[in-house]
Motif scaffolding. Structure first.
Motif, PDB file in Angstrom:
ATOM      1  N   ASP A 179      25.942 -19.941  -7.044  1.00 46.64           N
ATOM      2  CA  ASP A 179      24.671 -20.350  -6.858  1.00 46.64           C
ATOM      3  C   ASP A 179      23.646 -20.142  -8.146  1.00 46.64           C
ATOM      4  O   ASP A 179      22.877 -20.549  -8.501  1.00 46.64           O
ATOM      5  CB  ASP A 179      24.221 -20.203  -5.796  1.00 46.64           C
ATOM      6  N   GLN A 180      24.317 -19.106  -8.696  1.00 46.15           N
ATOM      7  CA  GLN A 180      23.390 -18.652 -10.106  1.00 46.15           C
ATOM      8  C   GLN A 180      23.499 -19.733 -11.100  1.00 46.15           C
ATOM      9  O   GLN A 180      22.565 -19.768 -12.000  1.00 46.15           O
ATOM     10  CB  GLN A 180      23.856 -17.405 -10.686  1.00 46.15           C
ATOM     11  N   PHE A 181      24.671 -20.756 -10.847  1.00 48.75           N
ATOM     12  CA  PHE A 181      24.864 -21.635 -12.144  1.00 48.75           C
ATOM     13  C   PHE A 181      24.812 -22.970 -11.447  1.00 48.75           C
ATOM     14  O   PHE A 181      25.602 -23.936 -12.209  1.00 48.75           O
ATOM     15  CB  PHE A 181      26.180 -21.248 -12.722  1.00 48.75           C
ATOM     16  N   THR A 182      24.551 -23.316 -10.412  1.00 48.83           N
ATOM     17  CA  THR A 182      24.499 -24.764  -9.925  1.00 48.83           C
ATOM     18  C   THR A 182      22.826 -25.375 -10.056  1.00 48.83           C
ATOM     19  O   THR A 182      22.211 -24.500 -10.364  1.00 48.83           O
ATOM     20  CB  THR A 182      24.493 -24.560  -8.216  1.00 48.83           C
ATOM     21  N   GLY A 185      18.035 -27.389  -6.770  1.00 53.02           N
ATOM     22  CA  GLY A 185      17.869 -28.162  -5.819  1.00 53.02           C
ATOM     23  C   GLY A 185      19.150 -28.423  -5.020  1.00 53.02           C
ATOM     24  O   GLY A 185      19.388 -29.016  -4.017  1.00 53.02           O
ATOM     25  N   SER A 186      20.350 -27.856  -5.701  1.00 53.32           N
ATOM     26  CA  SER A 186      21.404 -27.948  -4.911  1.00 53.32           C
ATOM     27  C   SER A 186      22.194 -26.509  -4.722  1.00 53.32           C
ATOM     28  O   SER A 186      21.536 -25.264  -5.090  1.00 53.32           O
ATOM     29  CB  SER A 186      22.572 -28.579  -6.047  1.00 53.32           C
ATOM     30  N   SER A 187      23.351 -26.591  -3.958  1.00 51.80           N
ATOM     31  CA  SER A 187      23.853 -25.063  -3.740  1.00 51.80           C
ATOM     32  C   SER A 187      25.226 -25.426  -3.502  1.00 51.80           C
ATOM     33  O   SER A 187      25.939 -26.640  -3.249  1.00 51.80           O
ATOM     34  CB  SER A 187      23.525 -24.550  -2.529  1.00 51.80           C
ATOM     35  N   ASP A 454      31.944 -29.003 -15.531  1.00 46.59           N
ATOM     36  CA  ASP A 454      30.737 -29.514 -16.164  1.00 46.59           C
ATOM     37  C   ASP A 454      29.599 -29.622 -15.380  1.00 46.59           C
ATOM     38  O   ASP A 454      28.369 -29.972 -15.947  1.00 46.59           O
ATOM     39  CB  ASP A 454      30.984 -30.851 -17.140  1.00 46.59           C
ATOM     40  N   GLU A 455      29.601 -29.558 -14.091  1.00 46.43           N
ATOM     41  CA  GLU A 455      28.298 -29.536 -13.110  1.00 46.43           C
ATOM     42  C   GLU A 455      27.595 -28.151 -13.171  1.00 46.43           C
ATOM     43  O   GLU A 455      26.353 -28.062 -12.678  1.00 46.43           O
ATOM     44  CB  GLU A 455      28.771 -29.877 -11.604  1.00 46.43           C
TER      45      GLU A 455
END
Length: 458
Positions: A179-182, A185-187, A454-455
């Motif tokens: 989640d550090q890299f999402t 607003g997303s998880s 790439d997300e």
């Protein structure tokens, strides 16, 4: 602060395999495993994630020479498997897949297999720490390269250049770490939250009467209990001991079942989904109760498993995700969603993804990880998610129908392999094959990945 080249979170098959490969390729490596107690071992070990069966071609997916597997790991050589529907049975004597293993497969002792992987990792130079859990993982994306700080349960900190997350289907560290890299607003929990992305499995070790113990065949009952890819099984163990268990979705209720009366292992008096133990008792009563007293003739073997002859554990039942490799992180095995409730967990894919992650982490080549694991296990993943999609809404009558079609697709003679006759088996077989091919085509080029590389946002 202690510093290593590669830190591995989780010491199951993926973590142990990653540790062996990372150390063998010259990296200073530590593998951190929380550990759970078991009745059949003296020390803590990794959690169990499957019913410990291995098909022939799975050995090749693991990238192992079957002759290297210690003799005491293998419990029973298998000749085939039986899929039992409400009123129709399909028996397979070959997987139909090319493999180096000369038989149908084998059942194995999970703890001994884990110990063998640990022994290889330690021999390669890895530091395996069982009984040490990780509390948090934070990544600093410095210009000189990522640095990861792992806080251990005792409060100590460990710094690593690269990290392999292999904490299994529970993903206790993986979700926060990713989640550090999402995107805002997303998880990653949208894809990998255990209550929605996992099944729960339960099994018991039972002593069978010798005359009905099937020492060389796996048995699965489809359409006997509700739930997507929910089914009971019997796996032969050593002697006349078998593992009797089941897998089912987490959090399922009777309100989710359209036609409860159609399932043999449900009772009209049920006010909720039965427990795993109740399901096992009902299965044994339904199959053997006319001739045997289940309680006395098939007793639980209490010095096996996690606790008094029983085991409960999660199995991932979702599609896999890519890893944030630009952050120096690879996710392997059940933590990334490559295991599957449809084929009894996935020890084989966990070992293979762990090996790939460990090797690339040691070589400072994690940037290629997402491509390499797809080449290695992509066909297996696409096959399983395609079949799981097709049967997702099946009810008991659907299983009988498809098993009748499957029997028409199996060739005559000793070599009973599915799809041997293909489209020539009739319109039912043609429809089944076409549905499968359409599903699989939709997952081409890694389309089964539900969170792509790439997300991630760095």
């Amino acid at each position: 602060m202690e510093r290593v080249d590669v830190a591995i979170v989780g010491g199951g098959p993926a973590g142990a395999s990653a540790a062996e490969q990372a150390a063998a390729h010259g990296a200073e490596t530590v593998c951190l495993e929380q550990g759970v107690p078991r009745e059949d071992r003296e020390e803590l070990g990794p959690d169990s994630t499957d019913a410990a069966g291995m098909l022939d071609y799975w050995v090749d997916i693991m990238d192992e020479d079957y002759q290297d597997i210690p003799d005491d790991v293998v419990l029973q050589e298998l000749s085939g498997t039986d899929f039992v529907g409400p009123s129709t049975t399909v028996s397979l004597d070959t997987t139909g897949m090319d493999s180096t293993y000369p038989g149908f497969g084998f059942t194995f002792h999970r703890a001994r297999m884990d110990d063998w992987l640990y022994e290889r990792a330690r021999d390669a130079g890895a530091d395996i720490r069982v009984g040490t859990s990780v509390s948090t993982l934070e990544t600093d994306l410095a210009a000189s390269g990522p640095t990861h700080t792992l806080t251990l349960s005792g409060g100590d900190e460990l710094e690593a250049d690269r990290v392999v997350l292999a904490d299994g289907p529970q993903r206790r560290i993986t979700m926060d770490a990713l989640d550090q890299f999402t995107p805002p607003g997303s998880s990653i929990a949208d894809q990998l939250s255990p209550p929605t992305a996992n099944h729960i499995a339960y099994q018991e070790y039972r002593e069978f009467p010798e005359e009905i113990f099937s020492e060389d065949r796996l048995k699965f009952w489809w359409g006997w209990m509700p739930g997507e890819t929910a089914y009971p099984w019997v796996f032969p163990n050593d002697g006349t001991v078998a593992r009797v268990g089941l897998t089912m979705p987490i959090g399922m209720t009777l309100d989710d079942v359209a036609h409860p009366v159609s399932y043999r292992l449900l009772d009209p008096s049920d006010d909720g989904i039965p427990s795993g133990a109740t399901y096992v008792d009902r299965l044994l009563e339904a199959v053997y109760g006319d001739e045997y007293d289940v309680e006395s003739d098939m007793p639980r073997v209490e010095d096996r498993g996690k606790s008094k002859g029983t085991e409960t554990y999660p199995i991932s039942s979702t599609r896999p995700i890519d890893s944030p490799v630009d952050a120096g992180i690879a996710v392997a095995g059940g933590a990334m969603g490559t295991t599957s409730a449809f084929h009894e967990g996935g020890y084989h894919v966990a070992v293979r993804t762990g090996k790939i992650a460990g090797r690339l982490a040691a070589r400072k080549q994690l940037g290629t990880y997402n491509d390499v694991w797809k080449r290695a296990i992509g066909s297996e993943v696409a096959r399983n998610v395609s079949f799981a999609d097709i049967v997702a809404d099946y009810e008991p009558d659907d299983w009988d129908r498809v098993f009748a079609v499957a029997n028409g697709m199996i060739g005559d003679g000793d070599d009973r392999s599915l799809l041997q006759r293909g489209y020539s088996a009739g319109i039912g077989a043609s429809k089944l094959l076409l549905a499968y091919k359409r599903r699989k085509f939709g997952y081409r080029n890694g389309g089964y990945v539900q969170f792509a590389e790439d997300e991630y946002v760095y």
